[in-house]
Design a protein around this motif. Structure first.
Motif, mmCIF file in Angstrom:
data_model
loop_
_atom_site.group_PDB
_atom_site.id
_atom_site.type_symbol
_atom_site.label_atom_id
_atom_site.label_comp_id
_atom_site.label_asym_id
_atom_site.label_seq_id
_atom_site.Cartn_x
_atom_site.Cartn_y
_atom_site.Cartn_z
ATOM 1 N N TRP A 129 0.824 -1.206 0.000
ATOM 2 C CA TRP A 129 0.000 0.000 0.000
ATOM 3 C C TRP A 129 0.858 1.255 0.000
ATOM 4 C CZ3 TRP A 129 -4.754 2.063 -0.427
ATOM 5 C CH2 TRP A 129 -5.035 3.269 0.218
ATOM 6 N N GLU A 130 1.910 1.263 0.810
ATOM 7 C CA GLU A 130 2.725 2.470 0.928
ATOM 8 C C GLU A 130 3.548 2.762 -0.327
ATOM 9 O OE1 GLU A 130 4.815 -1.015 2.919
ATOM 10 O OE2 GLU A 130 2.822 -0.110 2.915
ATOM 11 N N ASP A 131 3.709 1.772 -1.211
ATOM 12 C CA ASP A 131 4.487 1.975 -2.433
ATOM 13 C C ASP A 131 3.609 2.167 -3.672
ATOM 14 O OD1 ASP A 131 6.820 1.656 -0.977
ATOM 15 O OD2 ASP A 131 6.899 -0.507 -1.333
ATOM 16 N N ALA A 132 2.312 1.993 -3.541
ATOM 17 C CA ALA A 132 1.424 1.992 -4.709
ATOM 18 C C ALA A 132 1.266 3.399 -5.283
ATOM 19 C CB ALA A 132 0.052 1.436 -4.321
ATOM 20 N N LEU A 133 1.328 3.482 -6.622
ATOM 21 C CA LEU A 133 1.088 4.728 -7.336
ATOM 22 C C LEU A 133 -0.338 4.735 -7.874
ATOM 23 C CD1 LEU A 133 4.381 5.135 -9.412
ATOM 24 C CD2 LEU A 133 3.874 6.002 -7.122
ATOM 25 N N VAL A 134 -0.958 5.902 -7.889
ATOM 26 C CA VAL A 134 -2.342 6.004 -8.345
ATOM 27 C C VAL A 134 -2.466 5.518 -9.784
ATOM 28 C CG1 VAL A 134 -4.263 7.569 -8.799
ATOM 29 C CG2 VAL A 134 -2.832 7.913 -6.781
ATOM 30 N N PHE A 135 -1.597 6.029 -10.673
ATOM 31 C CA PHE A 135 -1.724 5.646 -12.081
ATOM 32 C C PHE A 135 -1.259 4.220 -12.311
ATOM 33 C CE2 PHE A 135 0.250 5.085 -16.253
ATOM 34 C CZ PHE A 135 -0.872 5.200 -17.043
ATOM 35 N N ARG A 136 -0.045 3.902 -11.921
ATOM 36 C CA ARG A 136 0.534 2.596 -12.256
ATOM 37 C C ARG A 136 -0.248 1.434 -11.674
ATOM 38 N NH1 ARG A 136 5.912 1.497 -9.271
ATOM 39 N NH2 ARG A 136 4.377 0.950 -7.672
ATOM 40 N N ASP A 137 -0.696 1.570 -10.439
ATOM 41 C CA ASP A 137 -1.280 0.431 -9.746
ATOM 42 C C ASP A 137 -2.795 0.488 -9.616
ATOM 43 O OD1 ASP A 137 1.333 -0.726 -9.105
ATOM 44 O OD2 ASP A 137 1.554 1.011 -7.797
ATOM 45 N N LEU A 138 -3.404 1.602 -10.012
ATOM 46 C CA LEU A 138 -4.855 1.714 -9.881
ATOM 47 C C LEU A 138 -5.516 2.034 -11.217
ATOM 48 C CD1 LEU A 138 -6.966 1.562 -7.604
ATOM 49 C CD2 LEU A 138 -6.833 4.042 -7.409
ATOM 50 N N VAL A 139 -4.993 3.030 -11.927
ATOM 51 C CA VAL A 139 -5.606 3.462 -13.186
ATOM 52 C C VAL A 139 -5.178 2.583 -14.348
ATOM 53 C CG1 VAL A 139 -5.774 5.360 -14.838
ATOM 54 C CG2 VAL A 139 -5.844 5.830 -12.384
ATOM 55 N N ARG A 140 -3.875 2.351 -14.478
ATOM 56 C CA ARG A 140 -3.385 1.605 -15.639
ATOM 57 C C ARG A 140 -3.996 0.194 -15.743
ATOM 58 N NH1 ARG A 140 0.091 1.532 -19.628
ATOM 59 N NH2 ARG A 140 1.067 -0.424 -20.224
ATOM 60 N N PRO A 141 -4.137 -0.561 -14.646
ATOM 61 C CA PRO A 141 -4.785 -1.876 -14.785
ATOM 62 C C PRO A 141 -6.201 -1.794 -15.362
ATOM 63 C CG PRO A 141 -3.628 -1.754 -12.693
ATOM 64 C CD PRO A 141 -3.609 -0.368 -13.284
ATOM 65 N N ILE A 142 -6.924 -0.720 -15.072
ATOM 66 C CA ILE A 142 -8.266 -0.552 -15.633
ATOM 67 C C ILE A 142 -8.178 -0.330 -17.136
ATOM 68 C CG2 ILE A 142 -10.321 0.916 -15.638
ATOM 69 C CD1 ILE A 142 -9.749 1.513 -12.687
ATOM 70 N N LEU A 143 -7.267 0.543 -17.543
ATOM 71 C CA LEU A 143 -7.090 0.791 -18.976
ATOM 72 C C LEU A 143 -6.640 -0.469 -19.701
ATOM 73 C CD1 LEU A 143 -5.287 4.268 -18.863
ATOM 74 C CD2 LEU A 143 -7.716 3.802 -19.154
ATOM 75 N N ALA A 144 -5.741 -1.229 -19.065
ATOM 76 C CA ALA A 144 -5.237 -2.452 -19.695
ATOM 77 C C ALA A 144 -6.345 -3.481 -19.884
ATOM 78 C CB ALA A 144 -4.103 -3.037 -18.857
ATOM 79 N N ALA A 145 -7.242 -3.577 -18.906
ATOM 80 C CA ALA A 145 -8.295 -4.593 -18.965
ATOM 81 C C ALA A 145 -9.454 -4.196 -19.867
ATOM 82 C CB ALA A 145 -8.815 -4.881 -17.548
ATOM 83 N N LYS A 146 -9.770 -2.883 -19.929
ATOM 84 C CA LYS A 146 -10.997 -2.471 -20.588
ATOM 85 C C LYS A 146 -10.785 -1.645 -21.863
ATOM 86 C CE LYS A 146 -13.356 -4.444 -17.359
ATOM 87 N NZ LYS A 146 -14.187 -3.786 -16.351
ATOM 88 N N CYS A 147 -9.581 -1.177 -22.113
ATOM 89 C CA CYS A 147 -9.366 -0.265 -23.248
ATOM 90 C C CYS A 147 -8.275 -0.714 -24.209
ATOM 91 C CB CYS A 147 -9.010 1.137 -22.739
ATOM 92 S SG CYS A 147 -10.190 1.833 -21.572
ATOM 93 N N MET A 148 -7.239 -1.351 -23.688
ATOM 94 C CA MET A 148 -6.041 -1.553 -24.506
ATOM 95 C C MET A 148 -6.157 -2.707 -25.498
ATOM 96 S SD MET A 148 -2.951 -0.631 -21.862
ATOM 97 C CE MET A 148 -1.693 -1.125 -23.054
ATOM 98 N N SER A 149 -7.262 -3.461 -25.474
ATOM 99 C CA SER A 149 -7.429 -4.480 -26.512
ATOM 100 C C SER A 149 -7.600 -3.830 -27.881
ATOM 101 C CB SER A 149 -8.637 -5.369 -26.192
ATOM 102 O OG SER A 149 -9.837 -4.605 -26.202
ATOM 103 N N CYS A 150 -8.101 -2.600 -27.895
ATOM 104 C CA CYS A 150 -8.270 -1.876 -29.161
ATOM 105 C C CYS A 150 -7.322 -0.685 -29.293
ATOM 106 C CB CYS A 150 -9.701 -1.350 -29.296
ATOM 107 S SG CYS A 150 -10.948 -2.644 -29.475
ATOM 108 N N HIS A 151 -6.707 -0.285 -28.195
ATOM 109 C CA HIS A 151 -5.880 0.927 -28.219
ATOM 110 C C HIS A 151 -4.487 0.625 -27.670
ATOM 111 C CE1 HIS A 151 -9.374 3.292 -29.302
ATOM 112 N NE2 HIS A 151 -10.054 2.739 -28.301
ATOM 113 N N HIS A 152 -3.703 -0.056 -28.475
ATOM 114 C CA HIS A 152 -2.310 -0.339 -28.119
ATOM 115 C C HIS A 152 -1.455 -0.119 -29.353
ATOM 116 C CE1 HIS A 152 -2.519 -4.308 -30.151
ATOM 117 N NE2 HIS A 152 -3.768 -4.326 -29.686
ATOM 118 N N ALA A 153 -0.155 -0.207 -29.166
ATOM 119 C CA ALA A 153 0.761 0.112 -30.265
ATOM 120 C C ALA A 153 0.518 -0.768 -31.484
ATOM 121 C CB ALA A 153 2.211 -0.025 -29.795
ATOM 122 N N GLY A 154 0.027 -1.984 -31.272
ATOM 123 C CA GLY A 154 -0.217 -2.886 -32.395
ATOM 124 C C GLY A 154 -1.547 -2.648 -33.085
#
Length: 717
Positions: free
Chosen positions: A183-208
């Motif tokens: 908990w004390e090392d967690a970042l808002v974006f890296r550990d909270l926001v980015r997993p949401i984007l990875a699971a729900k958005c990045m299947s269509c919005h990634h470099a490939g």
């Protein structure tokens, strides 16, 4: 299988489709796909399942079926192979059309395209040479393996384009985004926001597969946005494109994620909303957010202790626990649904030793006991020692002397102990060194001399003894001065008081925007200073032996003439229209929170206004109160022009000012003033033109975009 009319048509069609496919694949760089073929290309995901299933069935039929030589075997095998070959060619051709829509990683697309072509050609060749291949078992197996392997490769590359890197093997490989962090090392974006984007958005919005030219793989790509511009804009009512799309009705065409895909949950929507609203900080830690911050409270549900302990006891009866709670004592589970209890006491005057004895009914479940500043005495320690599973005990600033501290040796599970502010001595502490799990003892402001700590720590090597902060040999930095004023906008004069609560500190100031120095700049000495003109007050605090403070500034505006009427050539942005033209002369200074409806915001056009006077008026200075918020694209004006004359059709340029621009992101939002000074001119009409930055600089996340300009007041003379 006899050649029938349909087999001939199928074979010839397959030959024609593969010829066209090979030709277009070789010259794909020059291929232009019309709209009608783009529509057919989008059928590629629908058709690709047919060749996959048919080729797998053909491989099994040709290698595993025992009825070789029978008419049924040949008829069924030929039908499978021919249908697989035709569907493979058609699917590959439609995939080629689809690829021209763009938004895909070039390397992955290249290999997917040619592996798809290979599948089609292999299927066609297999059908054409099926008879000799069937004569021996080994060739049939090799061809089946080759076609299946090529099919698998094409499918894997296609899944990578559609769903992201390593889609096929993701369930059996570790996902760095899911690695749990403390908990004390967690970042808002890296550990909270980015997993949401990875699971729900990045299947269509990634470099490939950057649909809409939007990829979310990196922070830079997120800041860049897609073909519709940046993903978020804190100046917009809905905070930008991303939040607008995800809050559309699910059946809306532009809703994201698209209907049929996993949708964002309510907590996920809340997390994205509050992250963007708070400024979309990529480096902020969750623990740095205020305790009452909504985003922090949402994050608490996602992060659990990395070493969740399994307690060797059952939960206490809920009714019993509820009865123990009163105005002076709180007994509650350590975490939701946990059997472990924590106890805190309040109200020093009401405390009684019997309150501790009342806890005997839940003594097995108590793991944390906070008695900070309670009048606990040595006689109470035997009672506390009866809580066998106590892990954390706070006895700071209690009345214990250490005489009975040995009683705590019975607490074999004790890990943290606070004795700060008590009269305990080094010898009292040493009796606790036998506790197997004791790791931290807090001992500042105790009867232990500073010289004794080193020896005590040596005798208790497995326990961290915290002696507190001494401050010796440390040079501290002074806080910035507090600026207290009667008014920021004044008619004649205003009184300003400068404060710093460090005794002996000298607050020095300037009124011309320069940085005060420690020798020549005026000193306030705690007295009020008088300001009688428009200026920027700049302060800095000094004290020998200390690091000087940072700079604190505030703009003060002296009102002179007020125009009789004012008009705007272009309307302000609808989201930031203030009180219309009145905003510029109502003497209401806007806050850095520009959502308070005190600012006029312009982006699409210049701010251009006409100020009218009923009688000729002598004007020599025009000052503007503006806002700069780099992260929200609100920049200093690119140019300020002041025109004047007897009528609106006979204006002459009186002054032109080009404010300096910032050089990097990171400066906090601030109110900033600009003053145009010129030879006194008798005018009945003034025209003021404030131009936003036409293109944000290359270092800005919105580089190339048009900036905003925000103005809340105009002051004349």
């Amino acid at each position: 299988m006899k050649n029938t009319r349909w087999t001939v048509i199928g074979y010839n069609s397959c030959f024609a489709l593969n010829s066209l496919l090979l030709f277009l694949a070789l010259f794909t760089a020059h291929l232009q796909v019309p709209a009608l073929l783009q529509v057919t290309g989008r059928m590629h995901p629908l058709l690709l399942h047919f060749p996959i299933v048919l080729l797998v069935l053909a491989a099994v039929w040709e290698t595993a079926v025992k009825a070789k030589g029978s008419p049924l075997f040949y008829a069924a095998g030929d039908a499978l192979l021919l249908t697989a070959a035709v569907s493979a060619a058609l699917t590959a051709l439609l995939g080629l059309f689809l690829s021209k829509e763009g938004g895909y990683d070039a390397t992955t697309l290249f290999w997917h395209q040619w592996s798809g072509v290979a599948v089609s050609l292999l299927a066609f060749a297999w059908y054409g040479f099926r008879q000799p291949i069937r004569t021996a078992k080994i060739p049939a197996i090799l061809v089946a393996l080759l076609s299946t392997g090529t099919l698998t490769l094409a499918g894997h590359l296609g899944a990578t384009l559609t769903h992201g890197e390593n889609y096929l093997l993701a369930p059996i490989t570790s996902d760095p985004s899911k690695i749990r962090v403390p908990w004390e090392d967690a970042l808002v974006f890296r550990d909270l926001v980015r997993p949401i984007l990875a699971a729900k958005c990045m299947s269509c919005h990634h470099a490939g597969k950057a649909k809409g030219a939007l990829a979310m793989d990196t922070e830079a790509l997120l800041l860049k946005g897609g073909k519709h511009g940046p993903l978020w804009d804190s100046t917009a009512t809905a905070f930008g494109h991303l939040l607008q799309r995800i809050h559309l009705p699910v059946d809306a065409k532009e809703h994201m994620p698209p209907a049929g895909k996993a949708q964002l949950t309510a907590p996920e929507l809340e997390i994205l909303y509050h992250w963007i609203k708070n400024g979309a900080n990529f480096q902020q830690k969750i623990v740095d957010l205020p305790e009452t911050d909504t985003l922090r409270m949402l994050a608490a549900d996602y992060f659990k202790p990395t070493d969740e302990e399994v307690y060797p006891f059952a939960a206490a009866d809920e009714t019993t626990v509820q009865k123990l709670n009163n105005d002076y004592r709180v007994v509650q589970p350590l975490a939701m649904h946990a059997q472990a209890l924590q106890v805190e006491f309040f109200g020093t005057a009401a405390f009684q030793s019997v309150f501790l004895q009342d806890l005997q009914v839940v003594k097995e479940q108590i793991v944390s006991l906070n008695l900070h500043k309670m009048p606990v005495q040595d006689a109470d320690l035997p009672t506390i020692a009866t809580f066998p599973n106590l892990r954390k005990l706070n006895l700071s600033f209690t009345q214990i002397t250490g005489a009975t501290l040995g009683e705590l040796k019975k607490l074999k599970a004790l890990r943290q102990l606070s004795l700060s502010g008590t009269a305990v001595k080094a010898a009292d502490i040493e009796v606790l060194r036998e506790l197997p799990d004791l790791s931290v003892v807090q001992l500042w402001n105790t009867g232990i001399a500073e010289a004794e700590f080193a020896g005590l720590q040596q005798r208790m090597p497995n326990v961290h003894l915290e002696s507190g902060y001494s401050g010796a040999n440390v040079v501290a930095k002074l806080n910035t001065a507090l600026i207290e004023s009667d008014a920021q906008v004044f008619t004649h004069t205003t009184r300003v008081k400068l404060k710093n609560y460090i005794h002996g500190a000298a607050v020095r100031y300037t009124l011309d925007g320069s940085i005060p120095d420690s020798l020549t700049s005026p000193v306030s000495n705690g007295d009020s200073i008088t300001i009688d003109h428009t200026c920027v007050l700049t302060t800095k605090t000094f004290l020998p032996g200390w690091i000087s403070s940072g700079v604190a500034s505030r703009y003060f505006y002296k009102t002179g003439y007020t125009p009789d009427s004012i008009t705007l050539r272009y309307p302000p942005d609808p989201q930031h229209k203030g009180e219309g033209p009145k905003t510029l002369v109502n003497q209401k200074i806007g806050e850095t929170d520009f959502s308070n409806n005190k600012w006029l915001g312009y982006r699409a056009t210049d701010l251009e206004c006409l100020l009218f006077f009923n009688t000729p008026t002598a004007i020599s200075t025009v000052s503007l109160s503006t806002l700069v918020n780099i992260g929200s694209y609100i920049m200093p004006a690119a140019e300020i022009q002041v025109w004047g004359g007897p009528t609106a059709k006979s204006l002459v340029l009186l002054q032109k000012l080009r404010p300096s621009q910032p050089a990097m992101v990171g400066a906090p939002a601030a109110r900033t003033g600009f003053t145009c000074t010129f030879a006194t001119r008798q005018v009945r009409v003034l025209k003021l033109v404030v131009k936003p930055v036409a293109k944000l600089p290359a270092w800005h996340p919105g580089k190339g975009e048009r900036g905003w300009v925000f103005v809340d007041e105009i002051f004349l003379n």
